[in-house]
Motif scaffolding. Structure first.
Motif, PDB file in Angstrom:
ATOM      1  N   ALA A  89       0.857  -1.188   0.000  1.00 41.45           N
ATOM      2  CA  ALA A  89       0.000   0.000   0.000  1.00 41.45           C
ATOM      3  C   ALA A  89       0.887   1.230   0.000  1.00 41.45           C
ATOM      4  N   CYS A  90       0.389   2.320  -0.549  1.00 40.02           N
ATOM      5  CA  CYS A  90       1.228   3.509  -0.700  1.00 40.02           C
ATOM      6  C   CYS A  90       1.037   4.497   0.444  1.00 40.02           C
ATOM      7  N   ALA A 108       0.158  10.356  -5.741  1.00 35.76           N
ATOM      8  CA  ALA A 108      -0.263  11.757  -5.730  1.00 35.76           C
ATOM      9  C   ALA A 108      -0.128  12.414  -7.099  1.00 35.76           C
ATOM     10  N   LEU A 109       0.883  12.033  -7.863  1.00 38.88           N
ATOM     11  CA  LEU A 109       1.139  12.676  -9.153  1.00 38.88           C
ATOM     12  C   LEU A 109       0.397  12.029 -10.321  1.00 38.88           C
ATOM     13  N   ALA A 110       0.039  10.769 -10.180  1.00 37.68           N
ATOM     14  CA  ALA A 110      -0.590  10.036 -11.282  1.00 37.68           C
ATOM     15  C   ALA A 110      -2.105  10.048 -11.160  1.00 37.68           C
ATOM     16  N   TRP A 126       3.321   0.728 -13.633  1.00 33.94           N
ATOM     17  CA  TRP A 126       2.952   1.779 -14.578  1.00 33.94           C
ATOM     18  C   TRP A 126       2.204   2.906 -13.862  1.00 33.94           C
ATOM     19  N   ALA A 127       2.273   4.065 -14.480  1.00 28.27           N
ATOM     20  CA  ALA A 127       1.541   5.224 -13.971  1.00 28.27           C
ATOM     21  C   ALA A 127       1.090   6.046 -15.166  1.00 28.27           C
ATOM     22  N   GLU A 128      -0.089   6.643 -15.047  1.00 30.13           N
ATOM     23  CA  GLU A 128      -0.607   7.521 -16.097  1.00 30.13           C
ATOM     24  C   GLU A 128      -0.797   8.907 -15.527  1.00 30.13           C
ATOM     25  N   ILE A 129      -0.319   9.880 -16.283  1.00 28.53           N
ATOM     26  CA  ILE A 129      -0.386  11.284 -15.884  1.00 28.53           C
ATOM     27  C   ILE A 129      -1.142  12.043 -16.961  1.00 28.53           C
ATOM     28  N   PRO A 144      -0.035  14.297   0.984  1.00 29.80           N
ATOM     29  CA  PRO A 144       0.024  13.242   1.999  1.00 29.80           C
ATOM     30  C   PRO A 144       0.849  13.650   3.214  1.00 29.80           C
ATOM     31  N   VAL A 145       1.793  14.551   3.049  1.00 31.97           N
ATOM     32  CA  VAL A 145       2.568  15.017   4.195  1.00 31.97           C
ATOM     33  C   VAL A 145       1.671  15.822   5.122  1.00 31.97           C
TER      34      VAL A 145
END
Length: 154
Positions: A89-90, A108-110, A126-129, A144-145
């Motif tokens: 988990a992230c 957070a970015l994807a 993989w990630a999609e942006i 998240p911080v």
């Protein structure tokens, strides 16, 4: 962004290979005048994970980048250490931890991200942006911080 951009590279499973992956993506996207900051960070995290956790002696990792005319950038980083199973988990680690924030950053970015397996022994993260709509508070993203600080009263 009227054309499809595709980049595929096989790189050594070393820190130098991870840095080269990031540099290749920055160069390719900058040349096409595509915003690259988020993509560079995602590639840096996924490539670092591949060379740290997915490294198999004598085997390289593969980077694939696809930008379609619809402004979706798909980043794929493949390694040959499939036996580690699904990604954790992230969530964020303890405040004192020196690592473990990379997948939270990718998340957070994807727009979306995940893993694929196959053919054996391949594992692809993989990630999609959405490069036409960079991260902004209007998209519902919460740092998240900041969440961690509020949750733990710091």
């Amino acid at each position: 962004m009227n054309q499809e951009i595709t980049l595929a590279a096989t790189l050594p499973s070393t820190p130098r290979g991870a840095r080269a992956a990031r540099a290749l993506v920055v160069a390719q996207l900058a040349e096409q005048k595509v915003p690259f900051e988020d993509a560079a960070q995602v590639v840096a995290e996924l490539a670092a994970n591949a060379v740290t956790h997915g490294r198999v002696r004598g085997r390289d990792f593969r980077l694939v980048l696809r930008l379609t005319p619809g402004s979706t950038l798909r980043i794929e980083v493949s390694d040959t250490r499939r036996e580690f199973g699904p990604l954790p988990a992230c969530g964020l680690p303890d405040a004192e931890a020196e690592s473990g924030r990379g997948l939270a950053l990718v998340s957070a970015l994807a727009v979306r991200w995940g893993t694929d397996h196959g053919p054996v022994p391949l594992k692809t993260v993989w990630a999609e942006i959405d490069v036409a709509s960079p991260i902004s508070p209007d998209r519902g993203f919460h740092d998240p911080v900041d969440q961690y600080s509020v949750k733990h009263g710091t």
